[in-house]
Design a protein around this motif. Structure first.
Motif, short mmCIF file in Angstrom:
data_model
loop_
_atom_site.label_atom_id
_atom_site.label_comp_id
_atom_site.label_asym_id
_atom_site.label_seq_id
_atom_site.Cartn_x
_atom_site.Cartn_y
_atom_site.Cartn_z
N CYS A 1 81.90 -35.72 21.59
CA CYS A 1 81.37 -35.28 20.29
C CYS A 1 82.44 -34.49 19.54
O CYS A 1 83.28 -33.83 20.15
CB CYS A 1 80.13 -34.41 20.48
N ASN A 2 82.37 -34.54 18.21
CA ASN A 2 83.25 -33.71 17.40
C ASN A 2 82.44 -32.73 16.55
O ASN A 2 82.99 -32.02 15.71
CB ASN A 2 84.18 -34.57 16.53
N ALA A 3 81.11 -32.70 16.77
CA ALA A 3 80.24 -31.81 16.02
C ALA A 3 79.07 -31.39 16.90
O ALA A 3 78.69 -32.10 17.83
CB ALA A 3 79.71 -32.52 14.77
N VAL A 4 78.52 -30.22 16.59
CA VAL A 4 77.35 -29.72 17.33
C VAL A 4 76.48 -28.91 16.39
O VAL A 4 76.98 -28.14 15.57
CB VAL A 4 77.76 -28.91 18.57
N GLN A 5 75.16 -29.12 16.47
CA GLN A 5 74.21 -28.33 15.72
C GLN A 5 73.69 -27.25 16.68
O GLN A 5 73.08 -27.55 17.70
CB GLN A 5 73.04 -29.18 15.23
N ALA B 1 83.33 -23.47 17.56
CA ALA B 1 84.43 -23.51 16.60
C ALA B 1 85.76 -23.33 17.30
O ALA B 1 86.74 -24.01 16.98
CB ALA B 1 84.23 -22.42 15.54
N GLU B 2 85.80 -22.46 18.30
CA GLU B 2 87.01 -22.25 19.10
C GLU B 2 87.45 -23.54 19.79
O GLU B 2 88.64 -23.80 19.95
CB GLU B 2 86.70 -21.17 20.14
N LEU B 3 86.47 -24.35 20.17
CA LEU B 3 86.76 -25.63 20.82
C LEU B 3 87.11 -26.73 19.81
O LEU B 3 87.37 -27.87 20.19
CB LEU B 3 85.56 -26.08 21.66
N GLY B 4 87.08 -26.40 18.52
CA GLY B 4 87.44 -27.37 17.49
C GLY B 4 86.30 -28.25 17.04
O GLY B 4 86.52 -29.24 16.34
N LYS C 1 80.23 -37.07 15.08
CA LYS C 1 79.51 -37.54 16.27
C LYS C 1 79.10 -36.28 17.01
O LYS C 1 79.94 -35.56 17.53
CB LYS C 1 80.41 -38.40 17.14
N GLY C 2 77.80 -36.01 17.03
CA GLY C 2 77.39 -34.75 17.63
C GLY C 2 76.01 -34.76 18.21
O GLY C 2 75.35 -35.80 18.29
N MET C 3 75.62 -33.58 18.63
CA MET C 3 74.30 -33.39 19.22
C MET C 3 73.87 -31.95 18.97
O MET C 3 74.63 -31.14 18.46
CB MET C 3 74.33 -33.70 20.71
N THR C 4 72.65 -31.64 19.37
CA THR C 4 72.09 -30.30 19.19
C THR C 4 72.29 -29.49 20.46
O THR C 4 72.14 -30.00 21.57
CB THR C 4 70.59 -30.39 18.86
N TYR C 5 72.64 -28.21 20.29
CA TYR C 5 72.74 -27.27 21.39
C TYR C 5 71.71 -26.17 21.15
O TYR C 5 71.76 -25.47 20.14
CB TYR C 5 74.15 -26.67 21.48
N ASP C 6 70.78 -26.01 22.06
CA ASP C 6 69.66 -25.07 21.93
C ASP C 6 70.01 -23.73 22.57
O ASP C 6 70.27 -23.67 23.77
CB ASP C 6 68.42 -25.68 22.60
N GLU D 1 79.18 -25.63 28.68
CA GLU D 1 78.31 -26.70 28.15
C GLU D 1 78.87 -27.26 26.85
O GLU D 1 78.82 -28.47 26.62
CB GLU D 1 76.90 -26.17 27.96
N LEU D 2 79.42 -26.40 26.00
CA LEU D 2 80.00 -26.88 24.75
C LEU D 2 81.28 -27.69 25.02
O LEU D 2 81.54 -28.68 24.33
CB LEU D 2 80.27 -25.71 23.81
N ALA D 3 82.04 -27.31 26.02
CA ALA D 3 83.22 -28.10 26.41
C ALA D 3 82.79 -29.47 26.92
O ALA D 3 83.45 -30.47 26.64
CB ALA D 3 84.05 -27.35 27.45
#
Length: 122
Positions: free
Chosen positions: A53-57, A74-77, A16-21, A43-45
């Motif tokens: 979310c458990n994933a991010v692009q 990755a540090e945030l898991g 479950k994720g989203m894109t981070y620009d 923002e990633l937190a």
């Protein structure tokens, strides 16, 4: 390139994720003028904690920015899709960007993250 520390989800759970620009580059212009590391981490937190979310692009055209955001994610898991975006680049520039990003993704993988190619970067 998929780069991410193992998550608590099992193989049958969907990401479950989203894109981070991190910013797209056109000529000498970056669509995201600045990228403050503290803001990136926050923002990633938010993506993980508030949006569940458990994933991010991670997308963008600057390998250093991609690596910074991917490392925090990755540090945030989070499962991380390290996705360089070669906007208006010549073929040799695209190959150089992908090679640079592959090396950066491998360095993250060597810290305990797992890595594989994504369809976007093949």
């Amino acid at each position: 390139m998929l780069v991410g520390l193992p998550t608590e989800r099992n193989q049958t759970d969907a990401a479950k994720g989203m894109t981070y620009d991190t910013g797209f580059i056109r000529g000498d212009d970056n669509s995201r003028k600045s990228l403050d590391p503290a803001v990136v981490k926050r923002e990633l937190a938010i993506i993980r904690d508030d949006l569940h979310c458990n994933a991010v692009q991670i997308t963008g055209g600057d390998p250093e920015r991609l690596e910074l955001a991917a490392a925090y994610a990755a540090e945030l898991g989070l499962e991380v899709w390290f996705s360089p975006y070669p906007l208006e680049l010549a073929t040799d520039e695209i190959l150089s960007l992908f090679a640079d990003c592959a090396q950066r993704a491998e360095r993250l993988r060597e810290t305990g993250a797992r890595s594989c190619s994504s369809p976007e970067s093949s």
